[in-house]
Design a protein around this motif. Sequence first.
Motif, mmCIF file in Angstrom:
data_model
loop_
_atom_site.group_PDB
_atom_site.id
_atom_site.type_symbol
_atom_site.label_atom_id
_atom_site.label_comp_id
_atom_site.label_asym_id
_atom_site.label_seq_id
_atom_site.Cartn_x
_atom_site.Cartn_y
_atom_site.Cartn_z
ATOM 1 N N THR A 80 -22.085 20.998 -3.031
ATOM 2 C CA THR A 80 -21.365 20.003 -2.225
ATOM 3 C C THR A 80 -22.271 18.837 -1.867
ATOM 4 O OG1 THR A 80 -19.999 21.777 -1.302
ATOM 5 C CG2 THR A 80 -19.974 19.666 -0.153
ATOM 6 N N VAL A 81 -23.509 19.147 -1.462
ATOM 7 C CA VAL A 81 -24.468 18.091 -1.116
ATOM 8 C C VAL A 81 -24.750 17.220 -2.332
ATOM 9 C CG1 VAL A 81 -26.855 17.655 -0.422
ATOM 10 C CG2 VAL A 81 -25.512 19.422 0.752
ATOM 11 N N LEU A 82 -24.904 17.843 -3.499
ATOM 12 C CA LEU A 82 -25.163 17.084 -4.725
ATOM 13 C C LEU A 82 -23.974 16.188 -5.062
ATOM 14 C CD1 LEU A 82 -27.183 16.615 -7.015
ATOM 15 C CD2 LEU A 82 -26.078 18.486 -8.275
ATOM 16 N N ALA A 83 -22.757 16.706 -4.898
ATOM 17 C CA ALA A 83 -21.565 15.911 -5.178
ATOM 18 C C ALA A 83 -21.443 14.739 -4.215
ATOM 19 C CB ALA A 83 -20.324 16.800 -5.100
ATOM 20 N N LEU A 90 -22.391 6.447 -6.864
ATOM 21 C CA LEU A 90 -21.359 5.706 -7.587
ATOM 22 C C LEU A 90 -20.797 4.569 -6.738
ATOM 23 C CD1 LEU A 90 -19.436 8.659 -9.294
ATOM 24 C CD2 LEU A 90 -20.981 7.027 -10.374
ATOM 25 N N GLY A 91 -20.635 4.840 -5.433
ATOM 26 C CA GLY A 91 -20.147 3.779 -4.553
ATOM 27 C C GLY A 91 -21.113 2.611 -4.489
ATOM 28 N N TYR A 92 -22.404 2.919 -4.391
ATOM 29 C CA TYR A 92 -23.422 1.854 -4.362
ATOM 30 C C TYR A 92 -23.443 1.099 -5.689
ATOM 31 C CZ TYR A 92 -27.977 -0.354 -4.802
ATOM 32 O OH TYR A 92 -28.969 -1.260 -5.041
ATOM 33 N N THR A 110 -19.649 2.999 -20.109
ATOM 34 C CA THR A 110 -18.361 2.749 -19.468
ATOM 35 C C THR A 110 -18.604 2.313 -18.030
ATOM 36 O OG1 THR A 110 -17.404 4.540 -20.788
ATOM 37 C CG2 THR A 110 -16.111 3.717 -18.931
ATOM 38 N N PRO A 111 -18.085 1.150 -17.612
ATOM 39 C CA PRO A 111 -18.283 0.711 -16.234
ATOM 40 C C PRO A 111 -17.707 1.708 -15.233
ATOM 41 C CG PRO A 111 -17.467 -1.088 -17.608
ATOM 42 C CD PRO A 111 -17.370 0.161 -18.435
ATOM 43 N N ILE A 112 -18.355 1.813 -14.091
ATOM 44 C CA ILE A 112 -17.897 2.717 -13.033
ATOM 45 C C ILE A 112 -16.590 2.178 -12.464
ATOM 46 C CG2 ILE A 112 -18.448 3.630 -10.744
ATOM 47 C CD1 ILE A 112 -21.417 3.429 -11.590
ATOM 48 N N SER A 113 -15.616 3.057 -12.361
ATOM 49 C CA SER A 113 -14.295 2.649 -11.885
ATOM 50 C C SER A 113 -13.872 3.512 -10.709
ATOM 51 C CB SER A 113 -13.264 2.785 -13.011
ATOM 52 O OG SER A 113 -13.071 4.155 -13.336
ATOM 53 N N VAL A 118 -13.093 8.903 -7.560
ATOM 54 C CA VAL A 118 -12.166 9.998 -7.241
ATOM 55 C C VAL A 118 -12.673 11.309 -7.817
ATOM 56 C CG1 VAL A 118 -9.825 10.869 -7.576
ATOM 57 C CG2 VAL A 118 -10.188 8.452 -7.062
ATOM 58 N N ARG A 119 -13.237 11.254 -9.031
ATOM 59 C CA ARG A 119 -13.799 12.467 -9.642
ATOM 60 C C ARG A 119 -14.910 13.047 -8.769
ATOM 61 N NH1 ARG A 119 -16.735 11.098 -14.862
ATOM 62 N NH2 ARG A 119 -18.249 10.340 -13.350
ATOM 63 N N ALA A 120 -15.799 12.203 -8.277
ATOM 64 C CA ALA A 120 -16.861 12.686 -7.389
ATOM 65 C C ALA A 120 -16.268 13.273 -6.123
ATOM 66 C CB ALA A 120 -17.816 11.539 -7.055
ATOM 67 N N GLY A 121 -15.207 12.645 -5.610
ATOM 68 C CA GLY A 121 -14.540 13.191 -4.425
ATOM 69 C C GLY A 121 -13.933 14.553 -4.699
ATOM 70 N N VAL A 122 -13.367 14.736 -5.887
ATOM 71 C CA VAL A 122 -12.811 16.045 -6.266
ATOM 72 C C VAL A 122 -13.916 17.101 -6.292
ATOM 73 C CG1 VAL A 122 -11.788 17.334 -8.183
ATOM 74 C CG2 VAL A 122 -10.842 15.116 -7.529
ATOM 75 N N LEU A 123 -15.087 16.740 -6.798
ATOM 76 C CA LEU A 123 -16.203 17.695 -6.839
ATOM 77 C C LEU A 123 -16.693 18.029 -5.433
ATOM 78 C CD1 LEU A 123 -18.247 16.417 -9.904
ATOM 79 C CD2 LEU A 123 -16.720 18.390 -9.777
ATOM 80 N N VAL A 124 -16.688 17.042 -4.543
ATOM 81 C CA VAL A 124 -17.054 17.311 -3.146
ATOM 82 C C VAL A 124 -16.088 18.323 -2.543
ATOM 83 C CG1 VAL A 124 -17.230 16.330 -0.829
ATOM 84 C CG2 VAL A 124 -18.183 15.085 -2.788
ATOM 85 N N ALA A 125 -14.779 18.091 -2.773
ATOM 86 C CA ALA A 125 -13.770 18.999 -2.227
ATOM 87 C C ALA A 125 -13.893 20.390 -2.844
ATOM 88 C CB ALA A 125 -12.372 18.428 -2.486
ATOM 89 N N ALA A 126 -14.162 20.454 -4.158
ATOM 90 C CA ALA A 126 -14.297 21.752 -4.817
ATOM 91 C C ALA A 126 -15.507 22.504 -4.289
ATOM 92 C CB ALA A 126 -14.414 21.549 -6.331
#
Length: 288
Positions: A80-83, A90-92, A110-113, A118-126
């Motif tokens: 979770t900490v890593l995510a 990614l936000g920065y 591929t530019p960050i979109s 959202v994918r990183a947020g999904v990993l945080v939630a998981a």
Amino acid sequence: MIEMIAALQPLVVGVVLLWSARVKLLNRHAAATVERSVLTRLLGQRRALPAYRLLGGVELALGALLLLPPVLALEAVAATVLAVGFLGYLGYARRAAPTSSCGCLSAQATPISGRSLVRAGVLVAAGGLGTLATGGWLAALAGRPVAGAVVLLVELAAVVALSPELDRAWLLPLRQLRVRLTHPLRGGSGVPLLASVQQLQLSEAYRRVAPLLRSDVREHWDDGGWRFVGHAARYQGRAVTAVFAVPLVEPAPESVRVAVVDDATGHTLLSLAGQPPAAGPHLTVVPA
């Protein structure tokens, strides 16, 4: 149900981390990948590549721990900490260098979109949900194999769908398949629209009304062996539609017909008929 889902999260996060580690540790063009990322800006040219490789090593170790028994809440906390760190990075990167590449799950530039965030947020939630697990993912799958497999497929499919760098592996083939199945440049007859337009432009009817036309093909439809092609036009100061009827069966420019229809009233103002094909159907031009 929630216990089973929580128990499966270490497997989901572990698979994603191992995939990400594979990219960072085995990528032969890692230097170019790092150059396109914001790591160089953050750490400098000399430290960016070693940091990229080190992160891959951390992902490999943590991903393996998440997949192997026993189940430890500390592993899910670390994931979770890593995510959260990924999400912040990614936000920065998106704010500081919008055109920079992530280099997370593929070496593809591929530019960050928003999907990446959202994918990183999904990993945080998981990862957070995984801290609630009281058993291992093997036991969860053994207890409810069908439901567990569905959960895994949905979550992993969501990760893939939220990864722009993986689009070339699945989204592009799907788009190509859709094009092959739907033939977007063809009418319902299977005759390309371009073939009808070329035949139309060779006709006497087209030459006679061409000065009136104000647009390219605006609409077209097939009916009874004919293709009807509509163009915006001006006639005697009025906004009209020039509706051409083009034979579909065989090329016959001399058989092309046209009707000029008043847009306001729907009345036919001008009609020019060609010679009907010998085997062609009877044609009735209906005002558009």
